[in-house]
Design a protein around this motif. Structure first.
Motif, PDB file in Angstrom:
ATOM      1  N   LEU A  89       0.882  -1.162   0.000  1.00  0.00           N
ATOM      2  CA  LEU A  89       0.000   0.000   0.000  1.00  0.00           C
ATOM      3  C   LEU A  89       0.920   1.212   0.000  1.00  0.00           C
ATOM      4  O   LEU A  89       1.511   1.558   1.020  1.00  0.00           O
ATOM      5  N   GLU A  90       1.088   1.784  -1.179  1.00  0.00           N
ATOM      6  CA  GLU A  90       2.115   2.810  -1.346  1.00  0.00           C
ATOM      7  C   GLU A  90       1.501   4.051  -1.966  1.00  0.00           C
ATOM      8  O   GLU A  90       1.127   4.047  -3.141  1.00  0.00           O
ATOM      9  N   ASP A  91       1.355   5.078  -1.133  1.00  0.00           N
ATOM     10  CA  ASP A  91       0.795   6.337  -1.611  1.00  0.00           C
ATOM     11  C   ASP A  91       1.001   7.354  -0.489  1.00  0.00           C
ATOM     12  O   ASP A  91       0.914   6.992   0.685  1.00  0.00           O
ATOM     13  N   PRO A  92       1.249   8.633  -0.846  1.00  0.00           N
ATOM     14  CA  PRO A  92       1.431   9.621   0.229  1.00  0.00           C
ATOM     15  C   PRO A  92       0.240   9.652   1.194  1.00  0.00           C
ATOM     16  O   PRO A  92       0.403   9.956   2.370  1.00  0.00           O
ATOM     17  N   ALA A  93      -0.946   9.320   0.698  1.00  0.00           N
ATOM     18  CA  ALA A  93      -2.133   9.370   1.563  1.00  0.00           C
ATOM     19  C   ALA A  93      -2.062   8.366   2.712  1.00  0.00           C
ATOM     20  O   ALA A  93      -2.695   8.550   3.749  1.00  0.00           O
ATOM     21  N   PHE A  94      -1.292   7.292   2.533  1.00  0.00           N
ATOM     22  CA  PHE A  94      -1.180   6.290   3.605  1.00  0.00           C
ATOM     23  C   PHE A  94      -0.206   6.723   4.696  1.00  0.00           C
ATOM     24  O   PHE A  94      -0.136   6.117   5.756  1.00  0.00           O
ATOM     25  N   GLU A  95       0.571   7.777   4.428  1.00  0.00           N
ATOM     26  CA  GLU A  95       1.669   8.130   5.331  1.00  0.00           C
ATOM     27  C   GLU A  95       1.210   8.840   6.592  1.00  0.00           C
ATOM     28  O   GLU A  95       0.186   9.515   6.619  1.00  0.00           O
ATOM     29  N   GLY A  96       2.031   8.702   7.649  1.00  0.00           N
ATOM     30  CA  GLY A  96       1.807   9.456   8.891  1.00  0.00           C
ATOM     31  C   GLY A  96       0.618   8.971   9.691  1.00  0.00           C
ATOM     32  O   GLY A  96       0.056   9.712  10.501  1.00  0.00           O
ATOM     33  N   GLY A  97       0.234   7.727   9.487  1.00  0.00           N
ATOM     34  CA  GLY A  97      -0.931   7.219  10.202  1.00  0.00           C
ATOM     35  C   GLY A  97      -0.616   6.772  11.617  1.00  0.00           C
ATOM     36  O   GLY A  97       0.538   6.732  12.027  1.00  0.00           O
ATOM     37  N   ASP A  98      -1.655   6.464  12.383  1.00  0.00           N
ATOM     38  CA  ASP A  98      -1.490   5.815  13.676  1.00  0.00           C
ATOM     39  C   ASP A  98      -2.128   4.430  13.566  1.00  0.00           C
ATOM     40  O   ASP A  98      -2.507   3.994  12.469  1.00  0.00           O
ATOM     41  N   SER A  99      -2.262   3.762  14.689  1.00  0.00           N
ATOM     42  CA  SER A  99      -2.803   2.405  14.641  1.00  0.00           C
ATOM     43  C   SER A  99      -4.198   2.391  14.015  1.00  0.00           C
ATOM     44  O   SER A  99      -4.579   1.456  13.332  1.00  0.00           O
ATOM     45  N   TRP A 100      -4.946   3.471  14.272  1.00  0.00           N
ATOM     46  CA  TRP A 100      -6.311   3.520  13.775  1.00  0.00           C
ATOM     47  C   TRP A 100      -6.344   3.526  12.241  1.00  0.00           C
ATOM     48  O   TRP A 100      -6.939   2.651  11.603  1.00  0.00           O
ATOM     49  N   SER A 101      -5.667   4.505  11.654  1.00  0.00           N
ATOM     50  CA  SER A 101      -5.765   4.626  10.194  1.00  0.00           C
ATOM     51  C   SER A 101      -5.014   3.494   9.496  1.00  0.00           C
ATOM     52  O   SER A 101      -5.401   3.070   8.402  1.00  0.00           O
ATOM     53  N   THR A 102      -3.963   2.984  10.140  1.00  0.00           N
ATOM     54  CA  THR A 102      -3.219   1.865   9.551  1.00  0.00           C
ATOM     55  C   THR A 102      -4.092   0.604   9.527  1.00  0.00           C
ATOM     56  O   THR A 102      -4.173  -0.096   8.510  1.00  0.00           O
ATOM     57  N   ALA A 103      -4.759   0.341  10.655  1.00  0.00           N
ATOM     58  CA  ALA A 103      -5.628  -0.845  10.719  1.00  0.00           C
ATOM     59  C   ALA A 103      -6.749  -0.733   9.698  1.00  0.00           C
ATOM     60  O   ALA A 103      -7.133  -1.715   9.050  1.00  0.00           O
ATOM     61  N   TYR A 104      -7.269   0.481   9.543  1.00  0.00           N
ATOM     62  CA  TYR A 104      -8.360   0.676   8.595  1.00  0.00           C
ATOM     63  C   TYR A 104      -7.908   0.374   7.167  1.00  0.00           C
ATOM     64  O   TYR A 104      -8.560  -0.375   6.428  1.00  0.00           O
ATOM     65  N   ALA A 105      -6.758   0.934   6.793  1.00  0.00           N
ATOM     66  CA  ALA A 105      -6.243   0.708   5.433  1.00  0.00           C
ATOM     67  C   ALA A 105      -5.962  -0.776   5.202  1.00  0.00           C
ATOM     68  O   ALA A 105      -6.324  -1.336   4.149  1.00  0.00           O
ATOM     69  N   LEU A 106      -5.334  -1.430   6.189  1.00  0.00           N
ATOM     70  CA  LEU A 106      -5.008  -2.849   6.016  1.00  0.00           C
ATOM     71  C   LEU A 106      -6.289  -3.686   5.927  1.00  0.00           C
ATOM     72  O   LEU A 106      -6.385  -4.608   5.106  1.00  0.00           O
ATOM     73  N   ALA A 107      -7.273  -3.342   6.762  1.00  0.00           N
ATOM     74  CA  ALA A 107      -8.536  -4.101   6.741  1.00  0.00           C
ATOM     75  C   ALA A 107      -9.212  -3.960   5.386  1.00  0.00           C
ATOM     76  O   ALA A 107      -9.748  -4.932   4.828  1.00  0.00           O
ATOM     77  N   MET A 108      -9.180  -2.752   4.823  1.00  0.00           N
ATOM     78  CA  MET A 108      -9.817  -2.543   3.522  1.00  0.00           C
ATOM     79  C   MET A 108      -9.060  -3.288   2.417  1.00  0.00           C
ATOM     80  O   MET A 108      -9.673  -3.818   1.477  1.00  0.00           O
ATOM     81  N   ALA A 109      -7.746  -3.356   2.549  1.00  0.00           N
ATOM     82  CA  ALA A 109      -6.960  -4.109   1.570  1.00  0.00           C
ATOM     83  C   ALA A 109      -7.282  -5.598   1.681  1.00  0.00           C
ATOM     84  O   ALA A 109      -7.388  -6.311   0.672  1.00  0.00           O
ATOM     85  N   GLY A 221      -3.950   7.442   6.687  1.00  0.00           N
ATOM     86  CA  GLY A 221      -2.707   8.083   7.088  1.00  0.00           C
ATOM     87  C   GLY A 221      -2.912   9.164   8.134  1.00  0.00           C
ATOM     88  O   GLY A 221      -3.717   9.022   9.052  1.00  0.00           O
ATOM     89  N   ALA A 222      -2.168  10.261   7.981  1.00  0.00           N
ATOM     90  CA  ALA A 222      -2.206  11.336   8.969  1.00  0.00           C
ATOM     91  C   ALA A 222      -3.617  11.887   9.135  1.00  0.00           C
ATOM     92  O   ALA A 222      -4.050  12.218  10.251  1.00  0.00           O
ATOM     93  N   ALA A 223      -4.384  11.968   8.036  1.00  0.00           N
ATOM     94  CA  ALA A 223      -5.722  12.556   8.108  1.00  0.00           C
ATOM     95  C   ALA A 223      -6.691  11.684   8.903  1.00  0.00           C
ATOM     96  O   ALA A 223      -7.631  12.179   9.516  1.00  0.00           O
ATOM     97  N   GLY A 224      -6.442  10.389   8.921  1.00  0.00           N
ATOM     98  CA  GLY A 224      -7.386   9.479   9.563  1.00  0.00           C
ATOM     99  C   GLY A 224      -7.024   9.085  10.982  1.00  0.00           C
ATOM    100  O   GLY A 224      -7.643   8.198  11.565  1.00  0.00           O
ATOM    101  N   ARG A 225      -6.037   9.756  11.559  1.00  0.00           N
ATOM    102  CA  ARG A 225      -5.581   9.360  12.902  1.00  0.00           C
ATOM    103  C   ARG A 225      -6.654   9.560  13.962  1.00  0.00           C
ATOM    104  O   ARG A 225      -7.424  10.520  13.916  1.00  0.00           O
ATOM    105  N   ALA A 226      -6.662   8.657  14.958  1.00  0.00           N
ATOM    106  CA  ALA A 226      -7.523   8.844  16.131  1.00  0.00           C
ATOM    107  C   ALA A 226      -6.729   9.495  17.254  1.00  0.00           C
ATOM    108  O   ALA A 226      -7.289  10.067  18.175  1.00  0.00           O
ATOM    109  N   THR A 227      -5.397   9.395  17.177  1.00  0.00           N
ATOM    110  CA  THR A 227      -4.557   9.992  18.212  1.00  0.00           C
ATOM    111  C   THR A 227      -3.639  11.019  17.567  1.00  0.00           C
ATOM    112  O   THR A 227      -3.259  10.884  16.409  1.00  0.00           O
ATOM    113  N   LYS A 228      -3.319  12.039  18.353  1.00  0.00           N
ATOM    114  CA  LYS A 228      -2.439  13.093  17.837  1.00  0.00           C
ATOM    115  C   LYS A 228      -1.149  13.041  18.630  1.00  0.00           C
ATOM    116  O   LYS A 228      -1.165  12.937  19.868  1.00  0.00           O
ATOM    117  N   LEU A 229      -0.035  13.093  17.935  1.00  0.00           N
ATOM    118  CA  LEU A 229       1.257  13.134  18.624  1.00  0.00           C
ATOM    119  C   LEU A 229       1.517  14.567  19.071  1.00  0.00           C
ATOM    120  O   LEU A 229       1.652  15.463  18.244  1.00  0.00           O
TER     121      LEU A 229
END
Ligand SMILES: Cc1cc2nc3c(=O)[nH]c(=O)nc-3n(C[C@H](O)[C@H](O)[C@H](O)COP(=O)(O)OP(=O)(O)OC[C@H]3O[C@@H](n4cnc5c(N)ncnc54)[C@H](O)[C@@H]3O)c2cc1C
Ligand SMILES: Nc1ncnc2c1ncn2[C@@H]1O[C@H](COP(=O)(O)O)[C@@H](O)[C@H]1O
Lengths: 266, 333
Positions: A89-109, A221-229
């Motif tokens: 899964l390679e696209d700038p949109a996937f970048e900067g995620g947290d567990s939330w957005s990463t799990a979502y992308a992987l689940a959709m894949a 990615g960063a836009a879909g995060r549930a937590t903010k660093l």
């Protein structure tokens, strides 16, 4: 049997602690010279778990990795070990995620892959040590999840899993399809044989973009995060060790014992 | 969900008694609740757990919700997540706190994803953001090489798990008053897709690693199971327990339950003797709060000397016998 493994690439977590530096202004880790990207160790064990299931039950092992610019020689290692297919899964949109957005992308894949019996993850990624993505994928897919496994068997559509506890282990069964996260107690991952490395060199990864998995970039990615660093920092270590010396090791040892008594430690 | 209020901690028991982590959760939760001026709730899930609800009140809870049912005897992801989902919907807490334990590690992400909210695992510090009252969650990352503070914006409840021994419990006060409220359990069995089969416990002889005042830990440098016999001898003299880094566990020189570190046990003894241990950050995560760390390592540049208070540079095979002998004679006096 269709097995999917989620694999993350991280800076070598066993690099010397002294090489670890962060850019506090940018809240980012500074990539250290000479520290290479590796497959997160528990994820390599998840690949091993997948290959063991394939050895016994037959089937296909598909590896998914989310990340930008992943070095191909590293990300292809599971193929060299014996996995059949690699999706990135390679696209700038996937970048900067947290567990939330990463799990979502992987689940959709994984949904897009469609057919699967077992999904495997590492118990936690060796960089952020969160330990959430596996359970998140299970929740998004609405399938049972078993975490921190050390042994996995499949009989008649049921996974029988030994789950590590602090004082032993428990045996849990789950109806397939199921998600299982893997711990180091599973045992050493196999080496890639030369034949596997040559075969992997010829295979091309499949690249998926957000549209390929039917997801709007705003949930990724960063836009879909549930937590903010808020802040990333390095705790200061005092580091003043009193080295006890002696004419010979035995003398140093005795002096150490006496020093501990003097300091009222014993 | 109505407006989120209060803090809900998820209690755990060990052999029908309150687990130490539960007291730590209540200690941490009480402080935050007082700061917010909001109540501290405790949840007890299991079979025959109602009897100890009063102890949670003595340790700081205002109200304890009990989900007491034989079906909940053993932890199972699917049943416990359903119970917690219901409790969160009924109580609508601002924060939910659990222990970073075998249960908390499994339950907290499942619950957070089900409730569509954020979670930080393994926190060592929790503070309230004065603006907006969000929870500022500090947790070690990169194996302990760094720490990160996370916040969750506009999602409730905000969930965190806390590292064992990172927060102090309150002294029990049996005069404290509180309510105990049983929660009606309706498990949707069609959604329970996992089955607990059995538990296999490894017997511990002598002092438990987590409770020991002295811990003698061996690393890869010990070289094999025989060397660990020497460490057991020293631990016995000190009245302590033996621990290990990951490689001796992975190589089956010692049981995997002896592992100290990020993914092993967290220990905070008075004395921690690390022998043949390099001092990787993931190992230090489990022992850096020990009062006195003593290192024996043949490499003068080993990272463990950055954490230790006292050290000897040398081959443990030459250092340890004389050290053990001397300790024995000092303690015999
Ligand atoms: C995500 C993640 C989680 C992890 N979790 C944990 C964890 O919970 N616990 C844990 O321990 N590790 C954990 N690790 C592994 C950790 O990174 C290190 O690999 C491990 O702690 C190293 O163990 P060690 O110090 O025994 O071995 P090494 O790093 O190999 O060090 C051995 C040391 O022994 C010394 N030595 C050798 N021979 C002698 C001798 N004869 N006398 C004296 N000294 C000698 C050497 O100088 C060296 O310093 C984790 C890793 C990852 C990536
Ligand atoms: N970027 C990624 N690509 C593929 N798998 C991932 C990624 N991030 C996390 N995972 C999987 O989720 C597990 C747990 O991750 P975490 O919750 O971040 O600790 C990892 O061990 C991987 O199996």
């Amino acid at each position: 049997m269709n097995i999917i493994v989620c694999v993350k690439l991280i800076p070598d977590p066993e690099a010397p602690p002294a090489s670890f530096k962060i850019d506090t202004a940018a809240n980012k880790v500074i990539p250290a010279a000479g520290v290479s990207l590796v497959i997160s160790p528990f994820d390599e064990q998840a690949v091993e778990a997948a290959l063991r299931l394939k050895d016994v039950n037959g089937g296909k092992v598909t590896v998914i990795s989310l990340g930008m610019g992943l070095p191909r020689d590293v990300v292809k290692k599971p193929l060299a070990m014996g996995a059949d297919e690699l999706i990135i899964l390679e696209d700038p949109a996937f970048e900067g995620g947290d567990s939330w957005s990463t799990a979502y992308a992987l689940a959709m894949a994984i949904k897009k892959i469609g057919e699967f019996d077992v999904v495997l993850c590492g118990r936690q990624a060796g960089d952020w040590d969160a330990g959430q993505v596996g359970s998140g994928i299970a929740e998004f897919l609405g399938i049972p999840g078993i975490t921190i496994a050390k042994k996995i068997e499949v009989n008649n559509g049921t996974a029988v899993v030994e789950r590590v506890l602090s004082d032993g282990y428990e045996v849990i069964e789950a109806v397939l399809p199921a998600l299982i996260t893997v711990s180091n107690e599973l045992g050493e991952p196999r080496f890639a044989a030369l034949k596997g490395i040559m075969a992997a060199a010829k295979k091309q990864p499949v690249i998926w973009k957000p549209a390929d998995i039917g997801v709007e970039p705003s949930k990724l990615g960063a836009a879909g995060r549930a937590t903010k660093l808020v802040k990333l920092f390095q705790p200061v270590r005092e580091g003043k060790c009193e080295i006890i010396e002696g004419e010979n090791p035995a003398e140093a040892a005795e002096k150490l014992a006496l020093r501990l008594r003097e300091a009222k430690v014993i | 969900m109505s407006e989120a209020k209060g803090i809900l901690i998820v209690g755990e028991t060990i052999e029908e008694k309150i687990a130490p982590i539960t007291a730590e959760l209540l200690g941490c939760g009480r402080k935050l609740a007082d700061e917010l001026g909001e109540p501290l709730f405790g949840a007890l899930i299991g079979s025959d757990v109602s009897g100890i609800a009063q102890e949670l009140i003595a340790l700081g809870a205002d109200t304890v919700y009990t989900a007491d049912n034989p079906i909940l005897q053993n932890y199972q992801t699917d049943t416990y997540t359903q119970v917690m989902e219901k409790m969160c919907k009924d109580i609508s807490p601002r924060y939910v706190l659990m222990g970073q334990t075998t249960i908390g590690r499994d339950l907290s992400p499942r619950l957070a994803f089900r409730l569509n909210t954020g979670l930080s695992t393994d926190c060592v510090d929790l503070k309230i953001d004065p603006q907006g009252k969000g929870l500022l969650q500090t947790r070690p990352v990169y194996g302990g090489n760094a720490q990160a503070i996370f916040a969750v914006e506009n999602k409730y409840p905000q969930i965190a798990t806390i590292r064992s021994k990172a927060f102090s419990p309150l002294a029990p006060d049996t005069t404290r008053q509180g309510n105990v409220i049983p929660v009606a359990i309706e498990i949707d069995t069609s959604k329970v897709k996992t089955k607990f089969v059995r538990k296999v416990k490894e017997e511990v002889t002598g002092v438990k690693l987590e409770d020991a005042k002295a811990v003698v830990t061996g690393g890869r440098g010990i070289g094999g199971p025989d060397g660990f016999k020497q460490l057991e001898e020293l631990a016995a003299i000190l009245g302590g327990a033996v621990g290990a880094t990951r490689p001796p566990c992975d190589n089956a020189w010692v049981p995997s339950t002896w592992q100290v570190g990020l993914t092993g046990k967290i220990v905070t003894p008075e004395l921690y003797i690390a022998v043949g241990v390099s001092g990787a950050s993931q190992h230090l995560a489990g022992c850096s709060s020990a009062k006195n760390i003593v290192a024996i390592n043949k490499d003068p540049d080993a990272n463990i000397f950055k954490e230790a208070r006292f050290g000897v540079v040398g081959d443990y095979k030459q250092v340890l016998p004389a050290f053990t002998q001397k300790i024995k004679s000092l303690l015999d006096k």
